[in-house]
Design an enzyme around this catalytic site. Structure first.
Site, PDB file in Angstrom:
ATOM      1  N   HIS A 111      -2.701 -11.515  16.013  1.00 33.70           N
ATOM      2  CA  HIS A 111      -1.926 -11.171  17.203  1.00 33.70           C
ATOM      3  C   HIS A 111      -1.306 -12.437  17.785  1.00 33.70           C
ATOM      4  O   HIS A 111      -1.925 -13.510  17.763  1.00 33.70           O
ATOM      5  CB  HIS A 111      -2.813 -10.505  18.252  1.00 33.70           C
ATOM      6  CG  HIS A 111      -3.188  -9.097  17.908  1.00 33.70           C
ATOM      7  ND1 HIS A 111      -2.258  -8.150  17.564  1.00 33.70           N
ATOM      8  CD2 HIS A 111      -4.397  -8.477  17.873  1.00 33.70           C
ATOM      9  CE1 HIS A 111      -2.878  -6.997  17.325  1.00 33.70           C
ATOM     10  NE2 HIS A 111      -4.178  -7.175  17.488  1.00 33.70           N
ATOM     11  N   CYS A 117       3.620 -11.602  15.793  1.00 35.47           N
ATOM     12  CA  CYS A 117       4.741 -11.118  16.589  1.00 35.47           C
ATOM     13  C   CYS A 117       5.218 -12.206  17.551  1.00 35.47           C
ATOM     14  O   CYS A 117       4.477 -13.123  17.900  1.00 35.47           O
ATOM     15  CB  CYS A 117       4.341  -9.882  17.362  1.00 35.47           C
ATOM     16  SG  CYS A 117       4.018  -8.454  16.312  1.00 35.47           S
TER      17      CYS A 117
END
Length: 746
Positions: A370, A419
């Site tokens: 993440h 991301c």
């Protein structure tokens, strides 16, 4: 007078004289028998010595135990003579000591020749030549044993010994740099002195060369892959060691150059005239056409976060880290791969990584997990980050890069498979200052700004989209930026992520540096030795061992490493009594690893898919998957339980034992000691961001967000919508907040 035949006068035979004569003959016979016995023993042993001399030196040591008589002599050698390697003119003292029921005598031999007068336990050798020696120990009962062979190697080289030398290894002849053409023969030689005789082990670019354990390293036919820096480690049986100086082997390609020469024709007047065009002649110069770039070393740190506590778990990071680790090792990178780290553990791992960087090193940092972007900075999310994120709970990538730049590395590659959605843009960090223009930075982003990075689930083998295409090109001999451009082009053709994920490359690379560049450590041997030791410890597995239970069952334990902090322990029942009808072994996870964040047992199918590539022939009765080895503060204690039934119908019995596996893999580095002192800190906006997971080769996004926009997990691909927010682009690496690095605050 008649002839009388000659006859030997015979004395009269009486019982008394006959008895005395037989007594004399018996004594003579005993003396002859004793003499003949010693002669036979010596002849037999001489024949063995001759046979041994025809063997290689390694075979002699294997055969030396066979020189002992098969019958029990009662003589035990307590001290064996030691081999020695010395310069010419240095005497060597060989010692042999033994104990036995009767008084003992010694006799030394040089090869098959008996050393005259050498009948003491100590033999001083000062022959000025090499030789092999053995000592025979015998008693008055004609029983004997032989010592091990001792080889005294005398080197005729101009090198002295240190003052008050005690036999420790000393390099007498250093390997010298070489420059050879492709196809030529090359050799490096290292000669060391020592008592006991030293052992050799060659290294190339800091990586141990298997089976290269002689004083000479021979390269029969030079190829470009032989280009690099070589070192020789010299050790002895007492645990002492020393290292040679580094020797660079430069392999030059034979590049043909076309040269036109006029053809000649001899006329009648014997005048030379030029006729027509000339044939082409190929010359092969010694020097290559262009300068070859190299690294002083190659170091890589790979981190994959998958099993998050407060956020959706990911799937593909484990496979991505595993595959990239194998590929980088093929490129001679020293790789440490870690799974599921907290913020403190990430800081500690990065600090260890930075300590191993130095001038001229190629450094590669890869993160999968993440992440998000805020104010031009990228943040990695640890597995224990709370919900929602706070700036003090995440790791700032740009701070890591700034520290890497301080090490004066030749190449810094950052691959971020996460991301980059924008969150908390109203957060105002301190003043931004650009990084120094060193011209050695390469960013490879799995996706562009304000966009998501996706992963594909394909049964047991999941993979991030970025890694899917990176592994196709990373081994090619091309400039690192060209490799990433090829990856970007392939990703652009993937219909699965069209309009959702576009790779971004930023760099300031001013030279044609490639990940395939060779390692040349000239002038950096001290730092190279430090990295050698660190990587040796970080990759050291427990030795294979057999546990013997009281019931007669033998269980063999062996280990394999998947990542630097993940290990598989195999238990295999090797022996058991014939009357035992049922037998089962089990392994219990240590308590100190019970709180590890990685749920490795929950990912058994994906872990098991990696095992065939690790141990194709490994078969076991049970396995135990251990993760979080970086958390170990004490040696790893494993509990082994055996359940068995002696006869059918009998109740089951149980035996338990504990095994000390030491500090395996990355536990040797003791990361917990540097957690409190780690200064590479990051911040993050109050948001939740990660990599997307797509089941069955589909790309999906979850609409049921846990902590805000951007958190994703498996869902339907029709729910995926392209980001409506345009992403701004820059052509240079992101700027760094130097005040944050120095002050350690946001």
């Amino acid at each position: 007078m008649p002839a009388v035949p000659r006859a030997t006068p015979v004395s009269p035979v009486t019982p008394c004289s006959l008895t005395s004569r037989l007594s004399v003959l018996t004594k003579q016979k005993k003396r002859c028998a004793g003499t003949h016995f010693l002669e036979r023993v010596q002849r037999r042993e001489t024949e063995k010595i001759l046979a041994v001399r025809r063997m290689s030196w390694k075979e002699r040591f294997k055969k030396s135990s066979n020189l002992q008589p098969t019958e029990k002599t009662g003589i035990v050698i307590t001290k064996q003579p030691e081999c020695a390697s010395v310069p010419a003119g240095c005497p060597v003292t060989l010692h042999c000591a033994a104990v036995g029921p009767n008084p003992l005598q010694y006799q030394w031999f040089e090869g098959k020749k008996e050393v005259i007068g050498a009948i003491q336990p100590v033999l001083v050798v000062d022959e000025g030549k090499s030789g092999i020696y053995v000592c025979r120990v015998h008693d008055q009962q004609h029983q004997c044993v032989f010592s091990s062979w001792a080889k005294v190697k005398v080197h005729f080289i101009k090198s002295g010994l240190p003052h008050r030398w005690q036999g420790e290894p000393v390099i007498g002849l250093q390997p010298e740099p070489l420059r050879v053409k492709v196809g030529q023969r090359a050799s490096l030689r290292c000669v060391a002195f020592g008592i006991p005789a030293p052992k050799y082990q060659w290294y190339k670019n800091g990586i141990q060369l298997p089976h290269e354990n002689k004083d000479e390293l021979a390269i029969a036919t030079a190829e470009m892959r032989h280009h690099g820096t070589y070192l020789c480690a010299v050790t002895n049986d007492r645990g002492q060691e020393c290292w040679s100086s580094a020797a660079d082997v430069s392999v030059v390609e034979n590049i043909p150059i076309a040269v036109s020469l006029p053809s000649l024709r001899v006329t009648d007047s014997r005048e030379r005239k030029v006729v027509g065009k000339a044939p082409t002649v190929c010359l092969k110069p010694d020097a290559p056409q262009e300068l070859r770039l190299c690294a002083t070393d190659k170091v890589a740190l790979l981190i994959g976060n998958m099993n998050y506590v407060n956020h959706p778990k990911l799937v593909a990071t484990m496979m991505d880290v595993f595959e990239l680790s194998n590929l980088l090792q093929q490129l001679d990178f020293r790789v440490v791969s870690l799974m599921d780290l907290t913020k403190e553990e990430m800081q500690s791992a990065v600090k260890q990584f930075l300590q191993l960087l130095d001038s001229g090193v190629y450094a590669l940092f890869y993160y999968a997990g993440h992440g998000y972007e805020c104010s031009g900075r990228n943040y990695m999310v640890p597995v224990n980050a709370p919900n929602p994120y706070r700036p003090e709970n995440c790791i700032n990538v740009q701070k890591i890069l700034c520290k890497m730049q301080e090490k004066k590395t030749a190449l810094n590659v950052l691959l971020l498979d996460m991301c980059r959605k924008w969150y908390n843009q109203e957060y105002l960090p301190s003043e931004l200052q650009p990084l120094a223009p060193t011209g050695n930075i390469v960013y490879g982003y799995a996706t562009c700004e304000d966009a998501e990075a996706y992963e594909v689930q394909d049964g047991e083998h999941s993979s991030g989209i970025f890694m899917k295409y990176l592994k196709r090109h990373i081994l090619k001999k091309e400039k690192v930026t060209q490799i990433l451009e090829n990856v970007s082009e392939d990703m652009g053709k993937d219909q699965l992520i069209t309009g959702k994920q576009v790779m971004e490359i930023r760099h300031t690379l001013k030279e044609r540096r490639a990940l395939t560049d060779v390692v040349c450590a000239t002038g950096h041997t001290v730092q190279l030795r430090v990295r050698n030791e660190c990587w040796r410890r970080a990759n050291e597995l427990p030795e294979r061992r057999t546990i013997c239970f009281d019931c007669g069952v033998g269980v063999e334990l062996s280990c394999s490493a998947i990542f630097s902090n993940v290990m598989i322990v195999y238990a295999n029942i090797k022996t058991r009594p014939s009357q035992m009808s049922e037998c089962k072994v089990s392994l219990q996870k240590p308590e100190e690893l019970a709180d590890a964040f990685s749920d490795i047992d929950g990912d058994s199918s994906r872990i098991d898919s990696l095992l065939p590539s690790l141990d194709d022939d490994q078969q076991s009765d049970t396995t135990l998957k251990l993760c979080g080895l970086h958390k170990l503060e004490r040696p790893l204690i494993l509990r082994v339980t055996l359940q068995y039934r002696s006869f059918k119908g009998k109740p089951k019995r149980e035996e338990t034992t504990v095994v000390d596996l030491g500090r395996p893999l990355v536990a040797q580095l003791e990361l917990y000691r540097t957690m409190a002192a780690a200064h590479v800190e990051g911040g993050a906006a109050s948001a939740n961001q990660g990599r997307a997971l797509a089941p069955n080769s589909t790309v999906a996004k979850d609409t049921n967000r846990v902590c805000g926009s951007g958190t994703r997990k498996a869902a339907n691909k029709h729910e995926v919508k392209p980001s409506a927010r345009p992403a701004s682009r820059f052509n240079e690496p992101e700027e760094n907040d130097e005040s944050e690095v120095s002050n350690g605050s946001q």
